[in-house]
Design a protein around this motif. Structure first.
Motif, PDB file in Angstrom:
ATOM      1  N   ALA A 149       0.735  -1.273  -0.005  1.00  0.00           N
ATOM      2  CA  ALA A 149       0.161  -0.028   0.017  1.00  0.00           C
ATOM      3  C   ALA A 149       0.842   1.103   0.035  1.00  0.00           C
ATOM      4  N   LEU A 150       1.874   1.029   0.868  1.00  0.00           N
ATOM      5  CA  LEU A 150       2.917   2.481   0.749  1.00  0.00           C
ATOM      6  C   LEU A 150       3.605   2.461  -0.390  1.00  0.00           C
ATOM      7  N   ALA A 151       3.910   1.469  -1.069  1.00  0.00           N
ATOM      8  CA  ALA A 151       4.584   1.524  -2.618  1.00  0.00           C
ATOM      9  C   ALA A 151       3.574   2.015  -3.449  1.00  0.00           C
ATOM     10  N   LEU A 152       2.346   1.864  -3.576  1.00  0.00           N
ATOM     11  CA  LEU A 152       1.432   2.130  -4.535  1.00  0.00           C
ATOM     12  C   LEU A 152       1.076   3.552  -4.373  1.00  0.00           C
ATOM     13  N   LEU A 153       1.050   4.007  -2.873  1.00  0.00           N
ATOM     14  CA  LEU A 153       0.832   5.547  -2.591  1.00  0.00           C
ATOM     15  C   LEU A 153       2.111   6.159  -3.060  1.00  0.00           C
ATOM     16  N   PRO A 189       2.215  10.958  -6.686  1.00  0.00           N
ATOM     17  CA  PRO A 189       3.045  11.948  -7.495  1.00  0.00           C
ATOM     18  C   PRO A 189       2.487  12.257  -8.737  1.00  0.00           C
ATOM     19  N   LEU A 190       1.845  10.892  -9.296  1.00  0.00           N
ATOM     20  CA  LEU A 190       1.046  10.924 -10.597  1.00  0.00           C
ATOM     21  C   LEU A 190      -0.209  12.065 -10.460  1.00  0.00           C
ATOM     22  N   VAL A 191      -0.901  11.717  -9.776  1.00  0.00           N
ATOM     23  CA  VAL A 191      -1.889  12.531  -9.510  1.00  0.00           C
ATOM     24  C   VAL A 191      -1.908  13.842  -9.540  1.00  0.00           C
ATOM     25  N   TRP A 251      13.314  18.992 -16.638  1.00  0.00           N
ATOM     26  CA  TRP A 251      12.705  17.513 -16.144  1.00  0.00           C
ATOM     27  C   TRP A 251      12.009  17.769 -14.655  1.00  0.00           C
ATOM     28  N   ALA A 252      10.919  17.505 -14.506  1.00  0.00           N
ATOM     29  CA  ALA A 252      10.466  17.628 -12.927  1.00  0.00           C
ATOM     30  C   ALA A 252      10.794  16.308 -12.066  1.00  0.00           C
ATOM     31  N   TYR A 253      12.154  16.276 -11.822  1.00  0.00           N
ATOM     32  CA  TYR A 253      12.693  14.855 -11.165  1.00  0.00           C
ATOM     33  C   TYR A 253      12.021  14.934  -9.512  1.00  0.00           C
ATOM     34  N   GLU A 254      11.333  16.041  -9.125  1.00  0.00           N
ATOM     35  CA  GLU A 254      10.538  15.894  -8.073  1.00  0.00           C
ATOM     36  C   GLU A 254       9.474  14.981  -8.058  1.00  0.00           C
ATOM     37  N   VAL A 255       8.586  14.977  -9.301  1.00  0.00           N
ATOM     38  CA  VAL A 255       7.574  14.078  -9.423  1.00  0.00           C
ATOM     39  C   VAL A 255       8.111  12.647 -10.023  1.00  0.00           C
ATOM     40  N   LEU A 256       9.143  12.652 -10.848  1.00  0.00           N
ATOM     41  CA  LEU A 256       9.539  11.257 -11.597  1.00  0.00           C
ATOM     42  C   LEU A 256      10.146  10.416 -10.522  1.00  0.00           C
ATOM     43  N   ALA A 257      11.094  11.036  -9.705  1.00  0.00           N
ATOM     44  CA  ALA A 257      11.674  10.202  -8.685  1.00  0.00           C
ATOM     45  C   ALA A 257      10.942   9.417  -7.717  1.00  0.00           C
ATOM     46  N   PRO A 258       9.965  10.030  -6.943  1.00  0.00           N
ATOM     47  CA  PRO A 258       9.207   9.147  -5.999  1.00  0.00           C
ATOM     48  C   PRO A 258       8.289   8.136  -6.828  1.00  0.00           C
ATOM     49  N   ALA A 259       7.814   8.730  -7.988  1.00  0.00           N
ATOM     50  CA  ALA A 259       6.666   7.743  -8.985  1.00  0.00           C
ATOM     51  C   ALA A 259       7.713   6.494  -9.248  1.00  0.00           C
ATOM     52  N   VAL A 260       8.849   6.564  -9.638  1.00  0.00           N
ATOM     53  CA  VAL A 260       9.565   5.541 -10.044  1.00  0.00           C
ATOM     54  C   VAL A 260       9.950   4.692  -8.974  1.00  0.00           C
ATOM     55  N   ALA A 261      10.301   5.259  -7.724  1.00  0.00           N
ATOM     56  CA  ALA A 261      10.489   4.580  -6.564  1.00  0.00           C
ATOM     57  C   ALA A 261       9.481   3.627  -6.351  1.00  0.00           C
ATOM     58  N   GLY A 262       8.431   4.298  -6.352  1.00  0.00           N
ATOM     59  CA  GLY A 262       7.292   3.387  -5.970  1.00  0.00           C
ATOM     60  C   GLY A 262       6.797   2.246  -6.831  1.00  0.00           C
ATOM     61  N   ALA A 263       7.086   2.643  -7.906  1.00  0.00           N
ATOM     62  CA  ALA A 263       6.842   1.402  -9.037  1.00  0.00           C
ATOM     63  C   ALA A 263       7.655   0.349  -8.891  1.00  0.00           C
ATOM     64  N   VAL A 264       9.055   0.640  -8.727  1.00  0.00           N
ATOM     65  CA  VAL A 264      10.129  -0.337  -8.374  1.00  0.00           C
ATOM     66  C   VAL A 264       9.852  -1.159  -7.126  1.00  0.00           C
ATOM     67  N   LEU A 275       7.922  -6.246  -4.470  1.00  0.00           N
ATOM     68  CA  LEU A 275       6.704  -6.668  -3.511  1.00  0.00           C
ATOM     69  C   LEU A 275       5.999  -7.667  -4.202  1.00  0.00           C
ATOM     70  N   VAL A 276       5.638  -7.252  -5.470  1.00  0.00           N
ATOM     71  CA  VAL A 276       4.677  -8.201  -6.119  1.00  0.00           C
ATOM     72  C   VAL A 276       5.449  -9.714  -6.623  1.00  0.00           C
ATOM     73  N   GLY A 277       6.749  -9.245  -7.039  1.00  0.00           N
ATOM     74  CA  GLY A 277       7.432 -10.535  -7.163  1.00  0.00           C
ATOM     75  C   GLY A 277       8.009 -11.436  -6.299  1.00  0.00           C
ATOM     76  N   LEU A 278       8.262 -11.011  -5.122  1.00  0.00           N
ATOM     77  CA  LEU A 278       8.333 -11.677  -3.757  1.00  0.00           C
ATOM     78  C   LEU A 278       7.079 -12.476  -3.263  1.00  0.00           C
TER      79      LEU A 278
END
Length: 234
Positions: free
Chosen positions: A58-62, A67-69, A212-225, A230-233
């Motif tokens: 849930a934290l990862a998805l948040l 950031p995307l919203v 580029w808006a790294y302040e948006v991209l960085a947390p979104a990429v971190a959450g996706a990874v 977690l899904v792979g585990l």
């Protein structure tokens, strides 16, 4: 005693700098606030009541969703100043001096075309075909009302048999100050007017910059990874 000639000159107050005109989409902001509230409610509930890896997922998805919203709803804005146009889109910030703007185009989206041929969309000023159709209907009604009013005045002038009455019929003030336009089309008209007024100014020259808006991209990429891990585990 100090002579008047030896007294230091009184400093003149600095001229206030003109503030940028800011354009944003109110419906997008309202939708973004609603989506953030829903995401926060569901996410916090999953963190508190979830078991196993559910709170971490849930934290990862948040971390991915929030950031995307924000990027697509709250973040977009257009800042129009005397010297340049600053476009804050979901993932980029583009600064275009007025001297580099070739045209401002409105079709299915509102865009800025530069002298070099680059094109940048104005996310904060979306095109609404529904609003355009509504404005067109209002314009037709206003035109019809104006014609009916003019016809009544002309008829009254003719019945009186005076040229003065006829002249008054044709000189009646219009019911509207101009064509009825959709809100985003009016914004584009304002930007075109500012562009025409300032494009030849010396201070409106320069190069187009894109960040580029790294302040948006960085947390979104971190959450996706993190979510993928977690899904792979399992």
């Amino acid at each position: 005693m100090t002579s008047p000639e030896s007294q230091p000159p009184t400093p003149q107050p600095a001229e206030p700098e003109s503030k940028d005109r800011v354009y944003r989409s109110a419906p997008a902001i309202a939708g973004g606030v609603l989506l953030l509230a829903i995401a926060g409610w569901l996410g916090v509930d999953a963190v508190i009541t979830g078991e196993g890896r559910t709170p971490w997922l849930a934290l990862a998805l948040l971390l991915l969703v929030v950031p995307l919203v924000v990027a697509f709803t709250l973040r977009p804005a257009v800042y129009a100043g005397d010297d340049r146009l600053r476009i804050r889109n979901p993932f980029r910030i583009v600064v275009v001096p007025w001297g580099q703007v070739a045209s401002l185009r409105s079709a299915y989206s509102n865009e800025v075309l530069t002298e070099s041929g680059a094109k940048y969309q104005l996310w904060a000023v979306p095109v609404s075909l529904r609003a355009r159709k509504k404005a067109a209907r209002r314009e037709m009604r206003a035109t019809a009302q104006a014609r009916r009013g003019m016809g009544r005045e002309v008829s009254r002038g003719g019945a009186l048999g005076t040229t003065e009455g006829l002249r008054q019929g044709f000189s009646r003030e219009p019911l509207s100050d101009g064509p009825v336009r959709a809100e985003t089309d009016r914004i584009m008209d304002d930007l075109r007017g500012l562009h025409e007024a300032r494009r030849q100014a010396e201070s409106a020259r320069g190069e187009v910059t894109v960040r580029w808006a790294y302040e948006v991209l960085a947390p979104a990429v971190a959450g996706a990874v993190l979510a993928l891990i977690l899904v792979g585990l399992g």
